[in-house]
Design an enzyme around this catalytic site. Structure first.
Site, mmCIF file in Angstrom:
data_model
loop_
_atom_site.group_PDB
_atom_site.id
_atom_site.type_symbol
_atom_site.label_atom_id
_atom_site.label_comp_id
_atom_site.label_asym_id
_atom_site.label_seq_id
_atom_site.Cartn_x
_atom_site.Cartn_y
_atom_site.Cartn_z
ATOM 1 N N CYS A 333 0.791 -1.233 0.000
ATOM 2 C CA CYS A 333 0.000 0.000 0.000
ATOM 3 C C CYS A 333 0.829 1.292 0.000
ATOM 4 C CB CYS A 333 -0.987 0.046 1.162
ATOM 5 S SG CYS A 333 -1.150 -1.448 2.100
ATOM 6 N N ARG A 362 6.624 -11.424 5.212
ATOM 7 C CA ARG A 362 6.026 -11.292 6.534
ATOM 8 C C ARG A 362 6.530 -12.400 7.433
ATOM 9 N NH1 ARG A 362 -0.286 -10.308 4.708
ATOM 10 N NH2 ARG A 362 0.147 -8.521 3.346
ATOM 11 N N GLN A 380 1.649 -10.833 -3.848
ATOM 12 C CA GLN A 380 0.214 -10.554 -3.863
ATOM 13 C C GLN A 380 -0.182 -9.958 -5.204
ATOM 14 O OE1 GLN A 380 0.209 -7.896 -0.352
ATOM 15 N NE2 GLN A 380 -1.431 -9.219 0.385
ATOM 16 N N ASP A 382 -1.964 -7.411 -5.993
ATOM 17 C CA ASP A 382 -2.481 -6.332 -5.172
ATOM 18 C C ASP A 382 -3.009 -5.180 -6.007
ATOM 19 O OD1 ASP A 382 -3.015 -5.248 -2.763
ATOM 20 O OD2 ASP A 382 -0.927 -5.024 -2.143
ATOM 21 N N HIS A 384 -4.812 -1.048 -5.366
ATOM 22 C CA HIS A 384 -5.455 -0.014 -4.560
ATOM 23 C C HIS A 384 -6.195 0.905 -5.498
ATOM 24 C CE1 HIS A 384 -2.366 -1.628 -1.889
ATOM 25 N NE2 HIS A 384 -3.268 -1.407 -0.955
ATOM 26 N N LYS A 463 -14.888 -5.274 5.050
ATOM 27 C CA LYS A 463 -14.351 -6.004 3.894
ATOM 28 C C LYS A 463 -15.303 -7.079 3.412
ATOM 29 C CE LYS A 463 -11.919 -9.494 6.573
ATOM 30 N NZ LYS A 463 -10.755 -10.347 6.737
ATOM 31 N N HIS A 509 -8.797 -1.445 -1.095
ATOM 32 C CA HIS A 509 -7.701 -2.397 -1.256
ATOM 33 C C HIS A 509 -8.318 -3.721 -1.689
ATOM 34 C CE1 HIS A 509 -4.193 -4.838 0.162
ATOM 35 N NE2 HIS A 509 -5.158 -5.721 0.235
#
Length: 636
Positions: A333, A362, A380, A382, A384, A463, A509
């Site tokens: 992000c 992580r 990911q 990913d 945004h 979410k 997200h």
RNA sequence: GCCGAUGUAGCUCAGAUGGCCAGAGCGUCUCACUUGUAAUGAGAGGGUCGGGGGUUCGAAUCCCUCCAUCGGCUCCA
């Protein structure tokens, strides 16, 4: 009194009749299947008296509630058996779970395999005794005294927390448990069961508490069902992506490299690359812009984002660069936000959809690592989305439609969950309200059915979680769509509105695949390693029968590669049976067999994995067939 | 991280009670065979017995410790 059945029919029973009597009134056969009864939302054991005129629903193993109470009752049987064999064992809790049951015990020594066998044998004895579940309603005070006398500390703790003045006990085969019920009438109803495993589990799931020993098991009213269940478990085992991943040479994990770090082998990389290329194309089509962001960033950005505050335990220790600590990124992000903020954005520019196949690292505790599904470094898919509040619903709709299409390609069906505000959370009530409404509205307008997951949202916003259902009916964590108030505020992410002043963006997200590692790990199991043509690392193997067909085979391979197909040549000095066997084992979709006959007629003998010989087919037709499947992403 | 189990050749596994150069099948390599729809035959090569430390005349086998894997707990893409 009058008892009304679910179909509206009624029966007159004399006062004092039990639920079993009401079931027998339907038919003896039905009564044998019935496990418990329900009036409104209250459950009753079959041997209890019907309180008065009532609408009664019966539960059998065919419905979920019935299965759960059947399994829960089996847990009691198991506990009774354990108490007989290990009188010092303290009992904790023994609920039904989605597929079976468990019971937690506090014992000096963990159970061994042999212990489980002994417990199973003792359970058989309890079942053969056809012991009746006896209910007793007593005051909470008496229950506390009883469990104190019985020296059952966990039951004392549980009873102490109950609000009700009265609690119920169930006795079975000499074992007394604190339990709300209901139960099956007697232990003899359990026709087939199996203890599956035992493992440590913390009391109440909290690692600060004492570790108990949990035994998992499953039971059925029919031996055949147990057999099917055990076969299903075998099938799950056969599909294990860790086994198939090694056998099909897709990936490995190396101890010296480090736990939880995936080495993608060439064959696994082809699958990943193919999915990623498709992913990029689909994103561009939908107005996403692809970006790249660095793998490390200074602590300043993670201070600002709040990651150091809220996510530190998942981040690796920083490295020193010219005196400033830098962190390996755990999320993408901040990078995307910085790109958004690199210039002034007008409402005319929105929505801006930035996406990245972003690799993050992580920290995961050693005990949770699991093949490709739970790792320490992963990529990911990913994105945004930065938009105005008015655009939010449409953006979520866009993502949902995207998800529907993409998951269809892979042959997954799915289930959606809407998670609402948790107890610990940021942002004002109104933001939560409007964001949750936007998600609901989007789900409604795309006709995606969902369940509410109250209080399960992330601290920074509500979410939508989408769980994928694979061919074995198992659920996998799939796409997630989250509204994020936190970052928009922390980074002060704004756009210039029609009125010429700054407005806060709505930040959405989302991931569709989740991560490449987890998604492909799941796919391996979903397909049992037999990837459809478009994903198969090797789409076809050309097999010359003898050296005489070798040159022809080489030119066929070249020809197919030239049109973009992934083709291997098997010109080993082996019999055709052997070549077929090896290709089948490697789950190659097509085998192209070349002998003298084929060369004379300009054909190839075509063989489909699992289906077998399809006969001689003109070379051009075969190429076309595989090309079409490749292009159309046909599934077997 | 915690509880339990496991770790012997590339893979799957044998190797009671500690004792000669640690075995098998498959794979690999070499040779022969030139093959018709799920394993051709013969030979050869291959092992710090997870790492380190200890007990012992002697350890794959016993003890300690670390690492990894598996089943769970918790957490999660």
């Amino acid at each position: 009194m009058t008892v009304t059945y679910p179909d509206g029919s009624t029966v007159q029973l004399k006062k004092g009749s039990t639920f079993l009597d009401a079931a027998i009134a339907i038919s003896e056969g039905f009564a044998r299947k019935v496990l418990a009864a329900k009036i409104n939302h209250e459950f009753y054991d079959l041997n209890r008296q019907i309180p008065g005129d009532a609408s009664v629903t019966f539960m059998t193993f065919d419905d979920e509630a019935g299965r759960k109470l059947y399994w829960h009752s089996t847990a009691h049987v198991m506990a009774a058996a354990v108490k007989r064999l290990f009188p010092d064992a303290k009992v904790a809790i023994g609920p039904a779970i989605d597929e079976g049951f468990y019971y937690d015990f506090d014992v000096e020594k963990p159970f061994t395999e042999e212990d489980l066998e002994k417990i199973e044998a003792e359970m058989k004895a309890v079942v053969n005794e056809d012991s009746v579940f006896e209910r007793e309603d007593i005051s909470r005070k008496d229950a506390l005294k009883l469990f104190t006398d019985m020296k059952e500390p966990y039951k004392i703790e549980l009873a102490g927390e109950l609000e009700d003045k009265n609690v119920s006990l169930y006795r079975l085969a000499g074992f007394t448990d604190l339990c709300r019920g209901p139960h099956i009438p007697s232990s003899g109803k359990i026709k087939a069961f199996k203890l599956l495993s035992s493992a440590g589990a913390y009391w109440r799931g909290d690692e600060k508490n004492r570790m108990l020993q949990r035994i998992y098991g499953i039971s059925f009213p029919d031996k055949k069902m147990l057999k099917e269940r055990l076969e299903w478990l075998e099938e799950v085992k056969k599909r294990d992506h860790r086994i198939l991943g090694a056998k099909l040479e897709l990936y490995s994990v190396d101890e010296e490299t480090g736990a939880g770090l995936i080495l993608w082998h060439p064959k696994g990389s082809i699958i990943r690359e193919t999915i990623e290329n498709y992913w990029r194309e689909e994103h561009r089509k939908r107005g996403y812009e692809l970006v790249f962001t660095p793998h490390i960033a200074s602590e300043r950005v993670y201070q600002r984002s709040g990651h150091l505050e809220n996510y530190a335990e998942n981040m690796y220790s920083p490295m020193d660069i010219d005196g400033t600590p830098y962190y390996v990124k755990p999320m993408n992000c901040p990078g995307h936000i910085k790109i958004f903020q690199s210039k002034m954005r007008s409402y005319r520019d929105l929505p801006i959809r930035l996406c990245e196949l972003g690799t993050v690292y992580r920290y995961e505790r050693s005990g949770v690592l699991h093949g490709m599904l739970r790792v320490r470094g992963f990529t990911q898919d990913d994105s945004h989305i930065f938009c105005t509040p008015e655009q939010a619903v449409d953006e979520v709709i866009g993502v949902l439609n995207f998800v529907v299409e993409l998951m269809g390609i892979f042959g997954y069906t799915f289930k959606a969950y809407l998670s609402t505000r948790p107890e610990k959370s940021l942002g004002d009530e109104q933001s939560w309200e409007s964001a949750t409404t936007a998600l609901k509205e989007a789900l409604k307008r795309t006709n995606v059915e969902y369940e509410l997951d109250p209080g399960e949202g992330v601290f920074y916003g509500p979410k939508i979680d989408i769980k994928l259902r694979d061919v074995l009916g198992r659920l996998w964590q799939g796409p997630t769509i989250q509204v994020d108030f936190n970052l928009a505020n922390r980074f002060d992410i704004n756009y210039i509105g029609k009125d010429g002043s700054e407005h806060r963006v709505v930040m959405i997200h989302r991931v569709v695949l989740g991560s490449m590692e987890r998604f492909i790990g799941g796919l391996i199991e979903h397909y049992a390693g037999a990837f459809p043509v478009w994903l198969a690392p090797v789409q076809a193997v050309v097999m010359p029968l003898t050296d005489a067909q070798r040159d022809f085979a080489v030119s066929l391979v070249d020809k197919m590669r030239l049109v973009g197909l992934r083709v291997d040549l098997d010109d080993r000095n082996e019999k055709i049976n052997r070549k077929i066997r090896d290709a089948e084992e490697m789950k190659v979709p097509y085998m192209l067999i070349l002998g003298k006959r084929e060369i004379e007629t300009d054909t190839v003998s075509l063989r489909k994995r699992r289906d077998g010989d399809l006969g001689a087919v003109p070379v051009e037709d075969i190429i076309e067939r595989i090309r079409v499947e490749n292009k159309e992403k046909t599934r077997d």
